[in-house]
Design a protein around this motif. Sequence first.
Motif, PDB file in Angstrom:
ATOM      1  N   LYS A 166      96.300  48.443  58.473  1.00 35.98           N
ATOM      2  CA  LYS A 166      95.492  49.331  59.940  1.00 35.98           C
ATOM      3  C   LYS A 166      95.633  48.536  61.018  1.00 35.98           C
ATOM      4  O   LYS A 166      95.284  49.169  62.051  1.00 35.98           O
ATOM      5  CB  LYS A 166      93.933  49.399  59.406  1.00 35.98           C
ATOM      6  N   LEU A 167      96.041  47.151  61.044  1.00 35.05           N
ATOM      7  CA  LEU A 167      96.125  46.411  62.232  1.00 35.05           C
ATOM      8  C   LEU A 167      97.631  46.798  62.734  1.00 35.05           C
ATOM      9  O   LEU A 167      98.291  47.231  62.097  1.00 35.05           O
ATOM     10  CB  LEU A 167      96.043  45.071  61.829  1.00 35.05           C
ATOM     11  N   GLY A 168      97.637  46.647  64.133  1.00 37.11           N
ATOM     12  CA  GLY A 168      98.810  46.790  64.988  1.00 37.11           C
ATOM     13  C   GLY A 168      99.133  48.002  65.428  1.00 37.11           C
ATOM     14  O   GLY A 168     100.355  48.299  66.152  1.00 37.11           O
ATOM     15  N   ASP A 198      91.571  37.713  68.048  1.00 36.62           N
ATOM     16  CA  ASP A 198      93.089  37.510  67.721  1.00 36.62           C
ATOM     17  C   ASP A 198      93.099  37.503  66.267  1.00 36.62           C
ATOM     18  O   ASP A 198      92.287  37.000  65.536  1.00 36.62           O
ATOM     19  CB  ASP A 198      93.715  36.367  68.368  1.00 36.62           C
ATOM     20  N   TYR A 199      94.285  37.853  65.548  1.00 34.74           N
ATOM     21  CA  TYR A 199      94.453  37.594  64.025  1.00 34.74           C
ATOM     22  C   TYR A 199      95.897  37.119  63.647  1.00 34.74           C
ATOM     23  O   TYR A 199      96.882  37.284  64.425  1.00 34.74           O
ATOM     24  CB  TYR A 199      94.184  38.794  63.339  1.00 34.74           C
ATOM     25  N   GLN A 200      95.873  36.711  62.523  1.00 38.34           N
ATOM     26  CA  GLN A 200      97.206  36.241  62.039  1.00 38.34           C
ATOM     27  C   GLN A 200      97.316  36.346  60.299  1.00 38.34           C
ATOM     28  O   GLN A 200      96.151  36.163  59.698  1.00 38.34           O
ATOM     29  CB  GLN A 200      97.226  34.560  62.149  1.00 38.34           C
ATOM     30  N   VAL A 201      98.367  37.020  59.930  1.00 37.06           N
ATOM     31  CA  VAL A 201      98.385  37.213  58.486  1.00 37.06           C
ATOM     32  C   VAL A 201      99.378  36.086  58.080  1.00 37.06           C
ATOM     33  O   VAL A 201     100.560  35.914  58.559  1.00 37.06           O
ATOM     34  CB  VAL A 201      99.124  38.467  58.196  1.00 37.06           C
ATOM     35  N   GLN A 245      88.274  46.840  67.597  1.00 39.17           N
ATOM     36  CA  GLN A 245      87.216  47.456  66.950  1.00 39.17           C
ATOM     37  C   GLN A 245      87.098  47.234  65.358  1.00 39.17           C
ATOM     38  O   GLN A 245      86.066  46.854  64.831  1.00 39.17           O
ATOM     39  CB  GLN A 245      87.167  49.148  67.000  1.00 39.17           C
ATOM     40  N   LEU A 246      88.380  47.239  64.839  1.00 35.87           N
ATOM     41  CA  LEU A 246      88.278  46.702  63.450  1.00 35.87           C
ATOM     42  C   LEU A 246      88.039  45.338  63.326  1.00 35.87           C
ATOM     43  O   LEU A 246      87.030  45.054  62.066  1.00 35.87           O
ATOM     44  CB  LEU A 246      89.867  46.983  62.732  1.00 35.87           C
ATOM     45  N   LEU A 247      88.567  44.608  63.909  1.00 42.82           N
ATOM     46  CA  LEU A 247      88.043  42.985  63.463  1.00 42.82           C
ATOM     47  C   LEU A 247      86.647  42.639  64.083  1.00 42.82           C
ATOM     48  O   LEU A 247      85.950  42.056  63.417  1.00 42.82           O
ATOM     49  CB  LEU A 247      88.854  42.282  64.685  1.00 42.82           C
ATOM     50  N   ALA A 248      85.938  43.322  64.995  1.00 42.80           N
ATOM     51  CA  ALA A 248      84.788  43.150  65.403  1.00 42.80           C
ATOM     52  C   ALA A 248      83.951  43.703  64.204  1.00 42.80           C
ATOM     53  O   ALA A 248      82.924  42.995  63.906  1.00 42.80           O
ATOM     54  CB  ALA A 248      84.502  44.000  66.789  1.00 42.80           C
ATOM     55  N   ARG A 249      84.206  44.792  63.737  1.00 44.21           N
ATOM     56  CA  ARG A 249      83.248  45.351  62.536  1.00 44.21           C
ATOM     57  C   ARG A 249      83.552  44.477  61.389  1.00 44.21           C
ATOM     58  O   ARG A 249      82.363  44.191  60.503  1.00 44.21           O
ATOM     59  CB  ARG A 249      83.852  46.764  61.881  1.00 44.21           C
ATOM     60  N   VAL A 250      84.660  43.993  61.101  1.00 39.13           N
ATOM     61  CA  VAL A 250      84.687  42.991  59.645  1.00 39.13           C
ATOM     62  C   VAL A 250      83.959  41.696  59.903  1.00 39.13           C
ATOM     63  O   VAL A 250      83.426  41.255  58.956  1.00 39.13           O
ATOM     64  CB  VAL A 250      86.415  42.742  59.634  1.00 39.13           C
ATOM     65  N   THR A 251      83.949  41.259  61.244  1.00 38.86           N
ATOM     66  CA  THR A 251      83.301  39.772  61.393  1.00 38.86           C
ATOM     67  C   THR A 251      81.744  39.764  61.728  1.00 38.86           C
ATOM     68  O   THR A 251      81.157  39.220  61.571  1.00 38.86           O
ATOM     69  CB  THR A 251      84.027  39.108  62.694  1.00 38.86           C
TER      70      THR A 251
END
Length: 72
Positions: free
Chosen positions: A41-43, A9-12, A51-57
Amino acid sequence: MSIEDDPFDYQVTKSRVLIIRRGGRAVMELGGKKAAALIPKLGRSDEADQQLLARVTGNYRRGNEKQTQKPR
């Protein structure tokens, strides 16, 4: 545990800091140029976001990990 079982999950924030959570816990805060590049790129779709969040973390399986051998 897979992404489907425990999704990111993410929050800006107002200050454009990206807070990435998994399992209810913040696993990473990303700011600056990296956050500015990732936020647009999110949303698009949930699967792509995961996939993007997994790669970043760094929680991304590349498929080249060695399999552990079972004890005999």
